[in-house]
Design a protein around this motif. Structure first.
Motif: not given
Length: 388
Positions: A299-321
Motif C-alpha cells: 500500500x502506497x498512500x501519497x498526497x499531491x499538494x494543490x491538486x483536486x483528487x476527484x479530477x486526478x482520479x478521473x484522469x487516472x481512470x482515463x489513462x487506464x490506472x
C-alpha cells in the motif's frame, strides 16, 4: 499495455486456483447440515476450510465463525460484545478515529443507544498511541477496538500492546484485520485480542465470505437468528464453496508469503521513487511513518499538494490506472477522509491524496507504466505556478 489495476485494497481479483477449488462445491448437491451422504461430503469440505483458516491464523477451529464478509464480522463483534452488559447498565467503549466505516458506523449506532464512546487522538504519522487508549479504560468499559492495518494509509497499529494493557482490566479488544490478513502475517493468539475480522476478497478470495475469530471463553451475543449453525453464533446454511475459496486463497498466501512481502515492498517503494523522480519530492508527499515495515507492504498512500483528487482520479481512470482516494466503502461521499482529518493532514493534501494498492499479480512493468501515466496525468491538470 492495457489498464493497470492498483486498487487491491478495495478488492483483489479472484485467483484462478481459488475458482478451481470452489467449482465442485458450486455443482454439488446436499446441505452440509444434512445427516445423509449428500450432506456429509460438503460438511467435510466446510470443516476442512475452517481448520485451514484457523491453522494459518493461529486459532482453534472452534474459534472460527464464517460470515458474509468483513462488514458483518465487524458488526457481529461490536454489537455482540457491547450488548453483553445488562440492560440499563452504564456502558463505555474506547476506539480510534481511523477505523473503517464497518467499525465506525456501528460504533455510532451504539453511541446513539447511550453507550459512551472515547475516541483517542492519532499522531500525524497515522499511528494511534495505544497507551492513551489504555488510559481511557473504565470499570464500565465493555470493549476497545483498534484496526490492525488502516485501510487507506496502510499504517500498522500496535494492537497486541493494547490487548495486553486491556487484559489487565478485563476488557476485550476487537481488531478489524480485513486489510492485514493475506498481506502480512497475522497471529490471532499472539495478538491477544478477543475478536478479529477478516474478509476473503482482499487477498484474491471470493466476494461474500469472511470470518470472525472469537477467542475461546469470550461471550458473544448473536446477531442473526433462525438456526443453530456455527454453535448458535451465526445462523444460516453454510456457504461451502465460499468457505473453501477463502481457505484456498489464504493457503496460497501462506505458501508464497515471504516472496510476496519482499516483492511488494520493492514494487511499492519503486512506485514512490518514480513519482518523486518525475514530479519532485515537494509534489509527492507520502502518508504514514518512515519505516518500510510500519505500513502494509503493498500500500502506497501519497498526497499531491494543490491538486483536486476527484479530477486526478478521473484522469487516472482515463489513462487506464485504477486507484482510489480512500475507502471504497466511502467513495460516494464528498466528505474528506476522517482518517486523514484525524491525522491533521494539511488542506492542500487532504483532498488530493491517492491510495495505490498492489496485489499478487502486480508486475514490474505495470509499476513502471503506472508511474509514467500518473506523472503525465498530473502534469496535465496541475495549475500553473505564477512564474509560468
Amino acid at each position: 499495455m492495457g489498464p493497470i489495476y492498483l486498487d487491491h485494497n478495495a478488492s483483489a481479483p479472484l485467483a484462478p486456483e481459488v475458482l478451481e477449488a470452489m467449482r465442485p462445491h458450486w455443482l454439488a448437491s446436499g446441505n452440509p447440515e444434512s445427516r445423509h451422504s449428500f450432506g456429509r461430503q460438503p460438511r467435510r469440505a466446510y470443516e476442512q476450510a475452517r481448520e485451514t483458516i484457523a491453522g494459518i491464523l493461529n486459532a482453534d477451529p472452534s474459534e472460527v465463525i464464517f460470515t458474509s464478509g468483513g462488514t458483518e464480522s465487524n458488526n457481529l463483534a461490536l454489537f455482540g460484545l457491547a450488548d453483553r452488559a445488562q440492560h440499563g447498565e452504564a456502558r463505555h467503549l474506547v476506539t480510534s478515529p481511523i477505523e473503517h466505516p464497518a467499525v465506525s458506523e456501528p460504533i455510532q449506532q451504539l453511541e446513539a443507544r447511550g453507550i459512551a464512546v472515547d475516541r483517542v487522538e492519532v499522531g500525524a504519522d497515522g499511528r494511534v498511541e495505544v497507551g492513551a487508549m489504555a488510559d481511557r479504560l473504565r470499570p464500565t468499559t465493555t470493549l476497545a477496538t483498534l484496526i490492525l492495518a488502516q485501510n487507506e494509509t496502510g499504517v500498522i497499529q500496535d494492537v497486541a500492546r493494547l490487548a495486553d494493557r486491556a487484559a489487565a482490566s478485563g476488557v476485550p479488544v476487537h481488531t478489524d484485520a480485513v486489510q492485514a490478513v493475506g498481506r502480512i502475517p497475522v497471529d490471532f493468539r499472539g495478538l491477544g485480542v478477543a475478536t478479529l475480522a477478516a474478509s476473503a476478497h482482499k487477498f484474491h478470495g471470493p466476494v461474500g465470505v469472511g470470518v470472525l475469530l472469537v477467542r475461546s471463553g469470550v461471550s458473544l451475543l448473536p446477531r442473526v437468528f433462525g438456526g443453530g449453525q456455527q454453535a448458535g453464533r451465526r445462523a444460516g446454511t453454510p456457504a461451502v464453496a465460499l468457505a473453501v475459496g477463502m481457505a484456498e486463497a489464504l493457503r496460497l498466501w501462506q505458501g508464497d508469503a515471504e516472496r510476496r512481502l519482499a516483492r511488494w515492498i520493492v514494487l511499492r517503494d519503486r512506485l514512490e521513487s518514480l513519482l518523486v523522480a518525475g514530479l519532485g519530492r515537494d509534489q509527492v508527499v507520502r502518508t504514514g511513518p518512515e519505516g518500510a515495515r510500519d505500513r502494509l507492504p503493498q500500500t502506497l498512500h501519497v498526497g499531491f499538494p494543490g491538486l483536486d483528487g476527484d479530477a486526478l482520479l478521473m484522469q487516472l481512470d482515463l489513462a487506464g490506472v485504477a486507484a482510489s482516494l480512500g475507502s471504497a466503502c466511502a467513495s460516494g461521499s464528498s466528505q474528506a477522509s476522517p482518517a486523514l482529518q484525524a491525522m491533521r493532514v494539511p488542506d492542500d493534501r487532504l483532498r488530493s491524496s491517492v491510495r495505490f494498492s498492489l496485489g499478487a499479480t502486480t508486475t514490474d512493468d505495470e509499476i513502471d507504466e503506472a508511474a509514467r501515466r500518473v506523472i503525465d496525468a498530473i502534469r496535465r491538470i496541475r495549475p500553473p505556478t505564477p512564474s509560468e
